[in-house]
Design a protein around this motif. Sequence first.
Motif, PDB file in Angstrom:
ATOM      1  N   SER A 258       0.763  -1.206  -0.154  1.00 12.90           N
ATOM      2  CA  SER A 258       0.003  -0.077  -0.042  1.00 12.90           C
ATOM      3  C   SER A 258       0.709   1.187   0.066  1.00 12.90           C
ATOM      4  O   SER A 258       0.444   2.216  -0.132  1.00 12.90           O
ATOM      5  N   ASP A 259       2.087   0.913   0.049  1.00 11.55           N
ATOM      6  CA  ASP A 259       3.112   2.370   0.042  1.00 11.55           C
ATOM      7  C   ASP A 259       3.119   2.806  -1.208  1.00 11.55           C
ATOM      8  O   ASP A 259       4.022   2.227  -1.985  1.00 11.55           O
ATOM      9  N   GLU A 260       2.681   4.117  -1.469  1.00 16.22           N
ATOM     10  CA  GLU A 260       2.595   4.635  -2.987  1.00 16.22           C
ATOM     11  C   GLU A 260       4.247   4.732  -3.389  1.00 16.22           C
ATOM     12  O   GLU A 260       4.456   4.973  -4.874  1.00 16.22           O
ATOM     13  N   ASN A 261       5.157   4.974  -2.600  1.00 14.13           N
ATOM     14  CA  ASN A 261       6.431   5.190  -2.861  1.00 14.13           C
ATOM     15  C   ASN A 261       7.187   3.885  -3.480  1.00 14.13           C
ATOM     16  O   ASN A 261       8.377   3.998  -3.841  1.00 14.13           O
ATOM     17  N   VAL A 262       6.822   2.728  -3.237  1.00 13.34           N
ATOM     18  CA  VAL A 262       7.454   1.444  -3.504  1.00 13.34           C
ATOM     19  C   VAL A 262       6.753   1.247  -4.863  1.00 13.34           C
ATOM     20  O   VAL A 262       5.608   1.083  -5.083  1.00 13.34           O
ATOM     21  N   PRO A 263       7.596   0.863  -5.864  1.00  8.51           N
ATOM     22  CA  PRO A 263       7.260   0.414  -7.303  1.00  8.51           C
ATOM     23  C   PRO A 263       6.389  -0.961  -7.292  1.00  8.51           C
ATOM     24  O   PRO A 263       6.872  -1.860  -6.476  1.00  8.51           O
ATOM     25  N   LEU A 264       5.365  -1.104  -7.808  1.00  7.79           N
ATOM     26  CA  LEU A 264       4.552  -2.454  -7.723  1.00  7.79           C
ATOM     27  C   LEU A 264       4.472  -3.101  -9.161  1.00  7.79           C
ATOM     28  O   LEU A 264       3.997  -2.464  -9.993  1.00  7.79           O
ATOM     29  N   ALA A 265       4.681  -4.536  -9.137  1.00  9.13           N
ATOM     30  CA  ALA A 265       4.251  -5.273 -10.117  1.00  9.13           C
ATOM     31  C   ALA A 265       3.113  -6.069  -9.896  1.00  9.13           C
ATOM     32  O   ALA A 265       3.003  -6.436  -9.030  1.00  9.13           O
ATOM     33  N   LEU A 266       2.008  -6.160 -11.036  1.00 11.47           N
ATOM     34  CA  LEU A 266       0.853  -6.591 -10.423  1.00 11.47           C
ATOM     35  C   LEU A 266       0.398  -7.522 -11.593  1.00 11.47           C
ATOM     36  O   LEU A 266       0.545  -7.024 -12.907  1.00 11.47           O
ATOM     37  N   ARG A 267      -0.124  -8.790 -11.444  1.00  4.76           N
ATOM     38  CA  ARG A 267      -0.677  -9.457 -12.384  1.00  4.76           C
ATOM     39  C   ARG A 267      -2.163  -9.918 -11.978  1.00  4.76           C
ATOM     40  O   ARG A 267      -2.214 -10.381 -10.840  1.00  4.76           O
ATOM     41  N   ILE A 268      -3.222  -9.554 -12.403  1.00  7.47           N
ATOM     42  CA  ILE A 268      -4.448 -10.309 -12.449  1.00  7.47           C
ATOM     43  C   ILE A 268      -4.687 -11.185 -13.439  1.00  7.47           C
ATOM     44  O   ILE A 268      -4.581 -11.119 -14.850  1.00  7.47           O
ATOM     45  N   HIS A 269      -5.104 -12.323 -12.684  1.00 11.84           N
ATOM     46  CA  HIS A 269      -5.086 -13.599 -13.375  1.00 11.84           C
ATOM     47  C   HIS A 269      -6.351 -14.337 -13.262  1.00 11.84           C
ATOM     48  O   HIS A 269      -6.951 -14.546 -12.153  1.00 11.84           O
ATOM     49  N   ASP A 270      -7.261 -14.619 -14.421  1.00  4.99           N
ATOM     50  CA  ASP A 270      -8.377 -15.388 -14.278  1.00  4.99           C
ATOM     51  C   ASP A 270      -8.256 -16.716 -14.445  1.00  4.99           C
ATOM     52  O   ASP A 270      -7.420 -17.108 -15.350  1.00  4.99           O
ATOM     53  N   GLU A 271      -8.751 -17.977 -13.754  1.00  6.77           N
ATOM     54  CA  GLU A 271      -8.674 -19.300 -13.797  1.00  6.77           C
ATOM     55  C   GLU A 271      -8.641 -19.775 -15.162  1.00  6.77           C
ATOM     56  O   GLU A 271      -9.664 -19.657 -15.761  1.00  6.77           O
ATOM     57  N   CYS A 272      -7.596 -20.694 -15.422  1.00  4.82           N
ATOM     58  CA  CYS A 272      -7.827 -21.702 -16.649  1.00  4.82           C
ATOM     59  C   CYS A 272      -6.871 -22.716 -16.161  1.00  4.82           C
ATOM     60  O   CYS A 272      -6.141 -22.949 -16.135  1.00  4.82           O
ATOM     61  N   ASN A 273      -8.031 -23.753 -15.541  1.00  6.41           N
ATOM     62  CA  ASN A 273      -7.566 -24.984 -14.966  1.00  6.41           C
ATOM     63  C   ASN A 273      -6.666 -25.750 -16.017  1.00  6.41           C
ATOM     64  O   ASN A 273      -5.525 -26.169 -15.595  1.00  6.41           O
ATOM     65  N   GLY A 274      -7.051 -25.853 -17.030  1.00  6.55           N
ATOM     66  CA  GLY A 274      -6.430 -26.769 -18.114  1.00  6.55           C
ATOM     67  C   GLY A 274      -5.114 -26.153 -18.475  1.00  6.55           C
ATOM     68  O   GLY A 274      -4.130 -27.028 -18.706  1.00  6.55           O
ATOM     69  N   SER A 275      -4.702 -24.847 -18.442  1.00  8.29           N
ATOM     70  CA  SER A 275      -3.362 -24.413 -18.734  1.00  8.29           C
ATOM     71  C   SER A 275      -2.653 -23.990 -17.430  1.00  8.29           C
ATOM     72  O   SER A 275      -1.723 -24.574 -17.181  1.00  8.29           O
ATOM     73  N   ASP A 276      -3.206 -23.435 -16.374  1.00  8.67           N
ATOM     74  CA  ASP A 276      -2.768 -23.269 -15.190  1.00  8.67           C
ATOM     75  C   ASP A 276      -2.129 -24.224 -14.432  1.00  8.67           C
ATOM     76  O   ASP A 276      -0.889 -24.190 -14.005  1.00  8.67           O
ATOM     77  N   VAL A 277      -2.763 -25.404 -14.458  1.00 11.94           N
ATOM     78  CA  VAL A 277      -2.443 -26.698 -13.798  1.00 11.94           C
ATOM     79  C   VAL A 277      -1.905 -27.806 -14.766  1.00 11.94           C
ATOM     80  O   VAL A 277      -0.938 -28.389 -14.334  1.00 11.94           O
ATOM     81  N   PHE A 278      -2.605 -27.821 -15.709  1.00  8.02           N
ATOM     82  CA  PHE A 278      -2.440 -29.213 -16.621  1.00  8.02           C
ATOM     83  C   PHE A 278      -1.534 -28.475 -17.862  1.00  8.02           C
ATOM     84  O   PHE A 278      -1.215 -29.570 -18.503  1.00  8.02           O
TER      85      PHE A 278
END
Length: 452
Positions: A258-278
């Motif tokens: 939550s610190d605005e002075n710290v650079p943030l890298a973010l990935r929002i990921h929506d589930e894809c079971n076939g690819s994410d797991v298998f």
Amino acid sequence: MPESIPVATADTPSPSGDAGVGSPKSPFSKHILLTTYPDQNGVDPVPLQWGAPDAKTRGPIIASRNLSQLKRRNAMGAHGGSYSIYNALAIAAGDLPTDFKPDFRNTEPTFEFPTQPAWGDPKKIVSLDPFGHDVMKNFREYLDVGWDLRPSMAVTRANMRLAEIEKAVSEGKLEVDGSIVVDKNGDVRVTKVACEPVWYLPGVAERFGVDEGTLRRMLFEHTGGSYPELITRPDLKVFLPPIGGLTVYIFGPPERVSDENVPLALRIHDECNGSDVFQSDICTCRPYLAFGIQEAIKQAQNGGSGVVIYFRKEGRALGEVVKYLVYNARKRGGDTADKYFLRTENIAGVRDMRFQALMPDILHWLGIKKIDRMLSMSNMKYDAIVAQGIKILERVPIPDDMIPQDSRVEIDAKINAGYFTTGKKFTTEELSQVKGRGWEKWEDVTDPMGIL
Ligand SMILES: Nc1nc2c(ncn2[C@@H]2O[C@H](COP(=O)(O)OP(=O)(O)OP(=O)(O)O)[C@@H](O)[C@H]2O)c(=O)[nH]1
Ligand SMILES: [Zn+2]
């Protein structure tokens, strides 16, 4: 106030033996209360003021239909999202007493997230309970006298291991720092937050630009009439929908997020079971997820912060059955990028049901005000985040060499439809030339030598 909290007496005995509904031993009354009404005798919901600045003023979320709480409920639906059904099964099967109360000792969050102004803003957070992780601390006086309150969030920490990260470490692309990447096996230390959906209906309706009445009616009708209080209790504004939630993975010290002075890298990921797991290779999901994790780790190692948020929205929230039907239609109908979205639209009516408009709630909860590196090409995610007043400084596409061969169809179709790219944007004509792998004849797979 503790004085005004009546003791919740468990006047419902636990299920025992094979006592059926209505039998003397049954915990369920013979008389079934199908729904409740605001002016019904005894109906007196515990006050709930969504958007109040602190938990105690806001009030606890009470969803249990235990007899002692039924008329004091202030939320519709049930805790646990889709798992509420398994809870019902466990009670039906006699494995769980109806009046079971969890023992929450030692379940407190491993990290105390600092309270954010957004927790008390009825417009910024509408799809999760900002105080859902601290029920034990905020509402202990209710729990102590027998009320059945449940957390809708939990915060823990763990080590995780991912093949791609292991490889990056062994190839020297990620360093072992002993704190985030803990060893040469590529074990990574994370803080995790699990979050179940809690909807404040006026706020959800406003995000989608519909009136609350329409939203309630559609939710009622299209869940087979499962939640009649959506119609009969307009005074109740909170609904716990039977859908999946999300998990936040934080790399590096969580206080940096939550610190605005710290650079943030973010990935929002929506589930894809076939690819994410298998690791099926028809889409870019797992590679982008792994890339996101790697970049989040690097950012944290460089004194910044890395966050990956995993949403349970399988198949663009259309579900895996629809997704597989789409795959069949693609492979049988000629899998070209120009027809990619059309195949989904033909089967589902729309190409996407993820409704990213609710997604930024968790960013507000975390206190994120700007994102330095957004590891996503999705224009829908981008638009939703920016519409919530959160700045995105840089968008980072998946590197070309991480795109599996068969998923070019998907990625090029997405770029054509408005996804961000730093590379080439195809014309529709060119898209028709981007082809996915065809299906081999089954005989070729089962009998490649032609022996049978
Ligand atoms: N219905 C359907 N869903 C798909 C298909 N291919 C992938 N998906 C789903 O699409 C979603 C992809 O989500 P993300 O990985 O978050 O990616 P994105 O939103 O497209 O955008 P990026 O952030 O740029 O990766 C997942 O829910 C997948 O299950 C398909 O052919 N049909
Ligand atoms: Zn996928």
